[in-house]
Write a protein that holds these residues in place. Structure first.
Motif, short mmCIF file in Angstrom:
data_model
loop_
_atom_site.label_atom_id
_atom_site.label_comp_id
_atom_site.label_asym_id
_atom_site.label_seq_id
_atom_site.Cartn_x
_atom_site.Cartn_y
_atom_site.Cartn_z
N THR A 79 32.76 3.39 9.28
CA THR A 79 34.02 3.86 9.38
C THR A 79 35.00 3.43 8.03
OG1 THR A 79 33.97 4.03 11.84
CG2 THR A 79 36.31 4.00 10.45
N VAL A 80 34.60 2.12 7.79
CA VAL A 80 35.36 1.54 6.61
C VAL A 80 34.71 2.50 5.38
CG1 VAL A 80 35.62 -0.42 5.19
CG2 VAL A 80 35.46 -0.57 7.69
N LEU A 81 33.73 2.49 5.23
CA LEU A 81 33.07 3.37 4.14
C LEU A 81 33.74 4.67 3.97
CD1 LEU A 81 31.19 3.85 1.82
CD2 LEU A 81 29.38 4.35 3.34
N ARG A 82 33.93 5.40 5.13
CA ARG A 82 34.24 6.80 5.13
C ARG A 82 35.53 6.52 4.63
NH1 ARG A 82 34.77 10.84 10.38
NH2 ARG A 82 35.67 12.47 9.44
N THR A 83 36.39 5.90 5.03
CA THR A 83 38.01 5.77 4.77
C THR A 83 37.95 5.56 3.41
OG1 THR A 83 38.32 5.01 7.14
CG2 THR A 83 40.12 4.82 5.46
N LYS B 241 35.87 5.73 0.71
CA LYS B 241 35.46 6.78 -0.10
C LYS B 241 36.63 7.93 0.05
CE LYS B 241 31.11 7.89 -0.60
NZ LYS B 241 29.62 8.01 -0.80
N ALA B 242 37.07 8.36 1.00
CA ALA B 242 37.74 9.32 1.01
C ALA B 242 39.24 9.10 0.12
CB ALA B 242 38.56 9.51 2.53
N PHE B 243 39.51 7.80 0.33
CA PHE B 243 40.76 7.52 -0.51
C PHE B 243 40.44 7.43 -2.14
CE2 PHE B 243 43.05 3.83 -2.97
CZ PHE B 243 44.23 4.33 -2.88
N VAL B 244 39.46 6.77 -2.38
CA VAL B 244 38.73 6.82 -3.93
C VAL B 244 38.75 8.24 -4.48
CG1 VAL B 244 37.11 6.15 -5.47
CG2 VAL B 244 37.96 4.49 -3.75
N PHE B 245 38.13 8.99 -3.93
CA PHE B 245 37.92 10.48 -4.17
C PHE B 245 38.98 11.25 -4.39
CE2 PHE B 245 33.14 9.34 -3.33
CZ PHE B 245 33.03 9.73 -4.62
N SER B 246 39.90 11.33 -3.07
CA SER B 246 41.12 12.03 -2.94
C SER B 246 42.17 11.48 -4.00
CB SER B 246 41.52 11.91 -1.43
OG SER B 246 41.95 10.61 -1.29
N VAL B 247 42.37 10.59 -4.10
CA VAL B 247 43.41 9.92 -5.28
C VAL B 247 42.74 9.72 -6.46
CG1 VAL B 247 45.31 8.18 -5.22
CG2 VAL B 247 44.80 9.25 -2.87
N ILE B 248 42.09 8.30 -6.39
CA ILE B 248 41.87 7.89 -7.97
C ILE B 248 40.85 8.95 -8.80
CG2 ILE B 248 40.60 6.00 -8.93
CD1 ILE B 248 41.34 4.38 -6.61
N VAL B 249 39.64 9.43 -8.33
CA VAL B 249 38.90 10.43 -8.86
C VAL B 249 39.69 11.63 -9.20
CG1 VAL B 249 36.84 11.65 -8.99
CG2 VAL B 249 36.75 9.24 -8.11
N ASN B 250 40.43 11.96 -8.11
CA ASN B 250 41.29 13.41 -8.66
C ASN B 250 42.05 13.39 -9.75
OD1 ASN B 250 40.16 15.82 -7.30
ND2 ASN B 250 41.11 15.16 -5.33
N CYS B 251 42.76 12.26 -9.44
CA CYS B 251 43.74 12.28 -10.48
C CYS B 251 43.29 11.85 -11.95
CB CYS B 251 44.64 10.81 -10.21
SG CYS B 251 45.91 11.04 -8.84
N VAL B 252 42.22 11.08 -12.05
CA VAL B 252 41.47 10.93 -13.51
C VAL B 252 41.03 12.15 -13.80
CG1 VAL B 252 39.50 9.96 -14.57
CG2 VAL B 252 40.94 8.44 -12.96
#
Length: 690
Positions: free
Chosen positions: A125-129, A131-142
């Motif tokens: 659950t921690v991993l899912r949350t 990764k969802a934050f990293v990909f939806s916000v950080i990776v997308n913005c970059v």
């Protein structure tokens, strides 16, 4: 001040009609009342055929900045500079034969969701949350940051909003437009804002279904116009024979010409070679020394977090109608991206070097610098160009940008420098006739919107599925989920636009992105092949890669590293960005493996549920004995090797044909045909047996 526009009324009509068509499509495909929920909004009800989803991936990876970047690489490093992305062909074949089917079998809505299916428990659950934050916000913005930067270069020669809106209205907008959303200048900012609004509208209204349909339109249009531009550019210099002859004359072996910063120009042999020259020291951020070239082919492709198709690629795979469609769609993408799409861009880049010789462009830059320093030496033509790019009659001026140089006394001096990436939109303006010019411009706008729409839809899927549905409102109705999905799409767009306005160096963003993804390569492979991998394996790898990449970027960007050092790693082992990325992969992999062995294994019951659903190949404690995988590991390796050979043979077969070496081209294209027939027949055999 007189303003003109290079676009005719016909060009504007074409642009308006095609952009309007995308909005109509979104309204037609809109899910009435939001009854489809996340399944329809983010997976198109898992009904996509192979040609549909493969083309959609190809359209997404054809961002507006792509032909510009490739044009710049060719000028600085020759055709061989494309190995920076050509090396990825091996990874795409790996996704095709090893992962496409299993992604479709998972039945998930996002790749972050796979964590709880594969690992179970609170760590998952921690991993899912996370990764969802990293990909939806950080990776997308970059990623969207460099896409916006590329679009600004394309729009600049064409979109004169002061001419279109009138000086009065333009001045009003200028006084109220937020400073934080300025891309270079207000003019390009208004273009990007308009395109983002159109993209946001059809993405939020129609979801993935609308994106897939518009992707098909954008891909066909973008490829057609890329080929058309290459044809007109080659015709402009007198045909392929004359193109290569002119390249040899313009860039002779032993020439000593340099740019204004003293960097020597490549000669025609270096420019036209398909293999990097390893005799010279790498210069700049994308030079390819021998060690980096070998790492690209043997190491970098499988240590990247996208090696299994994670991300928006996976979103397309689990939107497929069945496992077979997913696999064939991945293969079609590999062929479209590498075999068919490489050469229109490459030939256009070569033609640009002949149409706008580097010596001539740098001479014009020097003349304009003299003009800036002493207005008495400015010609009328130069003053016109400085007054308005749209009224400028000096073709080479379109390839210049303003470089801000800090002097010893702390003051800043502006000088003009050559920017070869700008030669691509310059050719559109100079070699295409009315009508085709508008089509070419809207094709690049479409490439921009295709990439943006995919990333904001993909990013929103994490927020709706992995945050809201998982933690906030597990019993949400489909109508509520569709509303949340649309709001999330808006939120992702605003975040990306805000972040992108601060980006100054696109190359640094590429390096940051690849560094962040480097930590997930090995963990993503292990989760499909080895029972012992757990959620902590992925968390450790992801955080290590993320922290190292961010730390490296902050130190390098703020020039806090020792002189001559390009990363947090010593220069002796990291003299090139590819070295840096590979070292991040090694560090993250070691941390991930150590973490795996010091943390508890995944319970057998959880592993058994995963094995029963996905039927993976590999080491699974005999839990998969009752399941026959779709294809054995040996057969998959055979098709992996043949597929990789085939794609490179097809790609270089076309390349040698364009270089007029028909003997080598025939041999390579024959190898391409034979290997692809074997691979496709093997895929079809699986489908018939199952």
């Amino acid at each position: 001040m007189t303003h003109t526009t290079v676009l005719s009324h016909l060009d504007w009509l074409i642009i308006g009609l095609i952009l309007g068509l995308t909005l109509v499509i979104s309204l037609v495909l809109k899910d009435s009342g939001g009854k489809g929920g996340v399944e329809e909004f983010f997976t198109a009800n898992r009904s996509a055929k192979w040609w549909f989803l493969g083309t959609s991936i190809a359209a997404t990876t054809f961002a507006s900045d792509t032909p510009l970047v490739i044009t710049g690489w060719i000028a600085d490093y020759g055709v061989a500079g494309n190995w920076f992305w050509w090396g990825g062909a091996i990874g795409i074949v790996a996704i095709t034969v090893f992962f496409a089917r299993v992604w479709r079998s998972t039945g998930v809505v996002t790749d972050a969701e796979i964590a709880e299916l594969r690992y179970g428990g609170k760590p998952a659950t921690v991993l899912r949350t996370s990764k969802a934050f990293v990909f939806s916000v950080i990776v997308n913005c970059v990623v969207l940051g460099w896409v916006f930067a590329g679009m600004s270069k394309i729009a600049e020669p064409f979109m004169d909003w002061q001419y279109l809106l009138g000086s009065t209205l333009y001045t009003v907008i200028e006084s109220i437009y937020p400073e934080v959303l300025i891309f270079n200048d207000l003019n390009t900012s208004l273009t990007i804002f308009t395109l983002v609004v159109v993209t946001l509208t059809y993405s939020a209204v129609g979801g993935l279904k609308a994106i897939l349909v518009t992707d098909m339109i954008w891909f066909v249009l973008a490829m057609t116009m890329a080929i058309t531009l290459s044809y007109f550019a080659v015709s402009h210099v007198g045909g392929l024979d004359q193109l290569w002859a002119s390249l040899e004359t313009t860039y002779p072996v032993g020439g000593n010409a340099t740019d204004l910063d003293g960097k020597a120009f490549l000669d025609h042999q270096q420019l036209s070679s398909f293999i990097p020259s390893f005799s010279d020291e790498a210069v700049g951020s994308l030079g390819i020394p021998f060690s980096a070239f070998i790492l690209t082919l043997t190491f970098m492709w499988w240590t990247n977090g996208n090696v299994d198709g994670a991300g928006f690629f996976a979103q397309r795979l689990y939107s497929a109608a069945d496992n077979s469609e997913a696999e064939k769609g991945a293969l079609w993408y590999g062929l479209a991206h590498f075999v068919f799409r490489s050469w229109p861009w490459v030939i256009a880049g070569i033609a640009a070097l002949v149409i706008y010789p580097r010596v001539a462009v740098n001479d014009v830059a020097a003349q304009f610098n003299a003009c800036l320093n002493d207005s008495q030496v400015c010609s009328i033509a130069q003053r016109t160009c400085l007054d308005s790019r749209y009224a400028c009659q000096i073709d080479e001026f379109g390839l210049l940008y303003e470089k801000h140089i800090t002097q010893a006394d702390g003051t800043t001096q502006v000088e003009f420098r050559e920017d070869r990436e700008r030669s691509y939109p310059a050719m559109i303006k100079d070699v295409l006739p009315t009508g085709l010019l508008g089509l070419a411009l809207v094709a690049l706008m479409g490439a921009f919107m295709s990439t943006v729409s995919t990333h904001i839809n993909w990013g929103a899927s994490y927020i709706a599925n992995d945050f809201y549905l998982r933690f906030v409102n597990p019993k949400a109705t489909n109508q509520r989920l569709t509303l949340v999905s649309r709001l999330a799409t808006l939120g992702i767009t605003v975040a990306a636009v805000t972040f992108a306005s601060f980006i100054e160096n696109v190359g640094a963003m590429w390096q940051l992105y690849l560094g962040m993804m480097a930590g997930l390569g090995l963990p993503h492979l292990l989760r499909w092949f080895w029972w012992r991998a757990n959620a902590w394996s992925e968390l450790a790898g992801m955080l290590t890669g993320l922290l190292l990449a961010l730390g490296n970027y902050v130190l390098e960007y703020n020039t806090l590293l020792p002189s001559g050092q390009i990363s947090i790693f010593p220069t002796a082992i990291a003299s090139h960005p590819i070295h840096v990325i590979c070292w991040i992969s090694v560090c993250a992999a070691l941390v991930s493996l150590v973490t795996t062995f010091i943390t508890p294994a995944v319970p057998d019951a959880t592993l058994q549920r995963f094995v029963d659903k996905v039927k993976p190949i590999g080491l699974w404690k005999n839990l998969n004995q009752a399941h026959q995988p779709a294809r054995s590991f040996a057969a998959s390796m055979l098709y992996f090797v043949l597929g990789s050979i085939g794609i490179y043979a097809g790609m270089f077969g076309i390349g040698y044909g364009l270089r007029l070496d028909y003997g080598v081209a025939s041999i390579l294209l024959s190898i391409f045909t034979i290997t692809m027939l074997i691979v496709i027949r093997g895929m079809n055999k699986i489908n018939r047996e199952r």
